[in-house]
Every structure is written in structure tokens, then in C-alpha cells.
Design a protein around this motif. Structure first.
Motif, mmCIF file in Angstrom:
data_model
loop_
_atom_site.group_PDB
_atom_site.id
_atom_site.type_symbol
_atom_site.label_atom_id
_atom_site.label_comp_id
_atom_site.label_asym_id
_atom_site.label_seq_id
_atom_site.Cartn_x
_atom_site.Cartn_y
_atom_site.Cartn_z
ATOM 1 N N TYR A 1 47.939 -3.774 22.980
ATOM 2 C CA TYR A 1 47.775 -3.911 21.532
ATOM 3 C C TYR A 1 47.669 -2.531 20.901
ATOM 4 O O TYR A 1 46.660 -1.835 21.084
ATOM 5 C CB TYR A 1 46.539 -4.758 21.216
ATOM 6 N N LEU B 1 47.025 -1.148 17.778
ATOM 7 C CA LEU B 1 46.536 -1.348 16.403
ATOM 8 C C LEU B 1 46.196 0.009 15.791
ATOM 9 O O LEU B 1 45.537 0.831 16.436
ATOM 10 C CB LEU B 1 45.289 -2.233 16.403
ATOM 11 N N TRP C 1 41.086 -1.498 13.276
ATOM 12 C CA TRP C 1 40.693 -2.917 13.300
ATOM 13 C C TRP C 1 39.435 -3.078 12.460
ATOM 14 O O TRP C 1 38.332 -2.822 12.914
ATOM 15 C CB TRP C 1 40.473 -3.411 14.725
ATOM 16 N N PHE D 1 50.452 -2.965 13.535
ATOM 17 C CA PHE D 1 50.296 -3.275 14.960
ATOM 18 C C PHE D 1 51.633 -3.199 15.674
ATOM 19 O O PHE D 1 52.690 -3.422 15.075
ATOM 20 C CB PHE D 1 49.676 -4.672 15.160
#
Ligand SMILES: NC(=O)c1ccc[n+]([C@@H]2O[C@H](COP(=O)([O-])OP(=O)(O)OC[C@H]3O[C@@H](n4cnc5c(N)ncnc54)[C@H](OP(=O)(O)O)[C@@H]3O)[C@@H](O)[C@H]2O)c1
Length: 347
Positions: free
Chosen positions: A159, A161, A164, A270
Motif C-alpha cells: 500500500y 499511501l 493516512w 494511493f
């Protein structure tokens, strides 16, 4: 486009629920606004003229039955799902309608598979947990990467990202999951969930350009460890999270997501990068987009649309990769997700 059918949204006034309500409307469905707080429901109904709001409690099965009356399907966006999933699945089974949720709670997802598999199959209906960014998207990408493989040695889901900023629901779900694990960590290895106290490794993951190499936390275990092995023979499923996003999440004073566009999406971006390996061969696919909460709405609503139009492969408690044509599903979301399938890794 949807057929004007009613689709109930439980937790309709939550952050994710609002994205789901908007997505249903855009696709021609009529959302039924379900939630436990009458004032919040009324405020949402005022902002969404013409939609019906129904107050419900998961502790009151009759209220759930009334709320699902006339619904063609239900999408549960109310987490922690340890509390809401089972009563809603029960109500959906009583109503004979499909159930979709966005749960990212590993133990709650395991419970849904364990407790309802036989009854959902016997009823010929679809119960689809984790049909969202975590759990659903990763499973669609792993299934797509697998192609004609029915088994693999390992699947890695990284992931990427940019940040977050979690919602209240995410934080509350994290607390509940942590309590259910007795404060321990969890990973999927040797074909099963393993609880442990090992420190999580920090390593580097090379995401596709333009993101490139990033520091990630390994064994940052997400719902994909439930969805992927539910239908694919992969004994090692590992998930990774950019260190920056993991730090945001564990901050003592985390920021909430802030809208930056007319859809209400945050600036968060993302990349989900998936690698599967079998023998010496490796296959890879990735998807990029904006806002992990917002993208969960087209994922859940596309799922409902496919279920209601019979574009499914099986019934029972299922994951996205098992019940849908995964590459076709991802292509259908091309206005929300950029797919990247490197040619040179097709083994
Ligand atoms: N898998 C994924 O990628 C993914 C994506 C998005 C969201 N999620 C999950 O979805 C859940 C909701 O997230 P969110 O971002 O929408 O959070 P949120 O904005 O805090 O909304 C949570 C919603 O759940 C409702 N709720 C909580 N417990 C309830 C209960 N026992 N009965 C009825 N309603 C209840 C809340 O109602 P009140 O305001 O009345 O408390 C609120 O409407 C979280 O568990 C989150 O982790 C997962």
C-alpha cells in the motif's frame, strides 16, 4: 446504470456511507438511508432531498427488518463491524437480499465467512465482506495478477499511501481489532492466520513510477489476508504500508480527512502494488487513485450492481475475486483507478 431499485446503506451518514450514497445516486439507484441516530439521519436526508431515512438499531432485529423492507440489497458502512456485521447479515438473509460490507477488521471478516457460509449458500444469496479499498481491491488485483494460475507460493500487496488521515470509524475499528487480538499482531503465513509479538520490519518497496522506492512497514496486515486465501491457494499473503501512512495512523492526535474537491475526496493518493510468485515466475499489477475512503464507494456499488444484474460466479460468503470477473471489474472502475500491468513480469 441502476434500475431505480432501492439499496439500503447502513451507516449512511458516516464518512464512507456518504460516498456510497452519492455513488448509488450517480448510478441510478435509490439509497435508503439507515443509521442509529435520528438527528444525523434527518440532517443527511435534508441534504439529500427525496431520500427516505430509517432509524435502526443492531440490537433490534425488527427495526432491521423494517429498514430493509423494499431494499434490493444492503451495503453496511457502519463500523466497528464486530458489532454491526452479524445482525445485518442475519437481517439480509431474512429479507433474502445480498449483503455487502466495507469491513477492514480481519477478525470480523473471518467471523462473517465462518458463521454465514452455509446459510448464505443454502439461500443462494451473496454475502460479500470487505468490499472496499482494503480487502476488496487487493483481492481483485491479486486475482487479476494470478491470471490462469490457480495457486501461487506467495502474494504481496504493498500500500503506497501518500498519507493516512483516518476517520473516527477507522480508529474505533482499530481499537476493537486490537482488543480482539489481545494486543498481539497478526500475519498470514503457512496457510493460516498467526498471532505474534514480533516487531514489524521496515523495508524498501519499489512502487511503479512515479511513486518509486518508499520505506514501508512489513506485515502491516490488512483484510486481504482474509479475502485472498478465501478462494486462492496462496499460503503466504503479506501486506505492506508506507511508513509515512503508518505513522499518520498511529499518531496520538491523528488528522481527519479533509475534502479538497467537489466529490469530497481528500488529497490523499494511493498506489496498490501486487506481486504474486509461483515457482520462479512472478506476475505484477498495480492500481493508483485518490482517497481510500472515496474509492471504497465505487468498489461497493459496482459489486452491488453486478450482483443485482446477475454478473456473479458463485453464491455464499464470498470475496470479490471469487464472485466477479476481476479484470473486468477493475476495467469498469477506470474512471476511478489507473491500472498498471507491466508486460515484462507475465511469467
Ligand atoms: N475496507 C476498507 O478499505 C474501508 C474503507 C472505508 C471504511 N472502512 C471501515 O468502515 C467503517 C466506517 O468508516 P467511516 O470512514 O465511514 O467512519 P465514520 O465516518 O466514523 O462513520 C462510522 C459510521 O458507523 C456508524 N456506527 C458505528 N457503530 C455503529 C453501531 N453499533 N450501530 C449503528 N451505526 C454504527 C456511525 O454512526 P454514529 O455516528 O451514530 O456513531 C457512523 O455512521 C470503519 O470500520 C472503517 O474501518 C473500511
Amino acid at each position: 446504470m441502476g434500475s431505480g431499485q432501492n439499496v439500503a446503506v447502513f451507516g449512511a451518514y458516516g464518512h464512507t456511507g456518504r460516498f456510497v450514497v452519492a455513488e448509488l445516486r450517480e448510478r441510478g439507484y435509490v439509497p435508503l438511508l439507515l443509521g442509529r441516530d435520528q438527528d444525523k439521519l434527518l440532517a443527511l436526508a435534508q441534504a439529500q432531498p427525496g431520500l427516505e431515512a430509517r432509524q435502526v438499531s443492531v440490537d433490534d432485529p425488527a427495526s432491521l427488518d423494517r429498514a430493509l423492507n423494499g431494499a434490493a440489497a444492503v451495503i453496511n458502512c457502519a463500523g466497528p463491524f464486530a458489532t454491526t456485521a452479524a445482525p445485518l447479515v442475519e437481517a439480509a438473509l431474512r429479507a433474502g437480499i445480498p449483503y455487502v460490507d466495507v469491513a477492514a477488521e480481519i477478525e470480523a471478516n473471518v467471523d462473517t465467512f465462518a458463521h454465514f457460509a452455509e446459510r448464505a449458500r443454502a439461500a443462494g444469496t451473496v454475502v460479500l465482506p470487505a468490499m472496499a479499498f482494503y480487502g476488496g481491491l487487493g483481492d481483485l488485483l491479486v486475482t487479476t495478477a494470478m491470471g490462469d494460475w490457480t495457486a501461487a507460493d506467495e502474494a504481496h500487496i504493498a500500500y503506497g499511501l501518500s498519507s493516512w488521515h483516518p476517520t473516527t470509524g477507522t480508529l474505533a475499528s482499530g481499537v476493537v481489532s486490537g482488543q480482539r487480538r489481545g494486543g498481539r499482531r497478526v500475519r498470514y503465513t503457512g496457510g493460516r492466520l498467526e498471532y505474534h509479538d514480533d516487531a514489524l520490519p521496515t523495508l524498501e518497496w519499489s512502487f511503479p513510477a512515479p511513486l518509486g522506492p518508499q520505506s514501508v512497514i512489513g506485515e502491516f496486515t490488512m483484510a486481504d489476508v482474509v479475502t485472498v486465501p478465501s478462494h486462492l491457494a496462496v499460503p503466504e499473503v503479506r501486506t505492506y504500508m508506507t511508513a509515512k501512512a503508518a505513522a499518520d495512523l498511529s499518531s496520538p492526535d491523528p488528522l481527519a480527512p479533509a475534502a479538497v474537491d467537489e466529490r469530497g475526496r481528500s488529497a490523499q493518493t494511493f498506489v496498490v502494488d501486487v506481486i504474486v510468485r509461483s515457482g520462479g515466475a512472478e506476475r505484477r499489477v498495480s492500481a493508483a487513485g485518490q482517497d481510500i475512503y472515496a474509492i471504497s464507494a465505487p468498489l461497493a456499488v459496482e459489486a452491488v450492481d453486478r450482483i443485482l444484474t446477475g454478473r456473479t460466479r458463485t453464491t455464499g460468503v464470498v470475496s470479490a475475486g471469487a464472485v466477479f470477473d476481476a479484470p473486468d471489474f477493475l476495467r469498469a472502475l477506470s474512471s476511478h483507478l489507473s491500472l498498471h500491468v507491466p508486460v515484462d513480469t507475465r511469467g
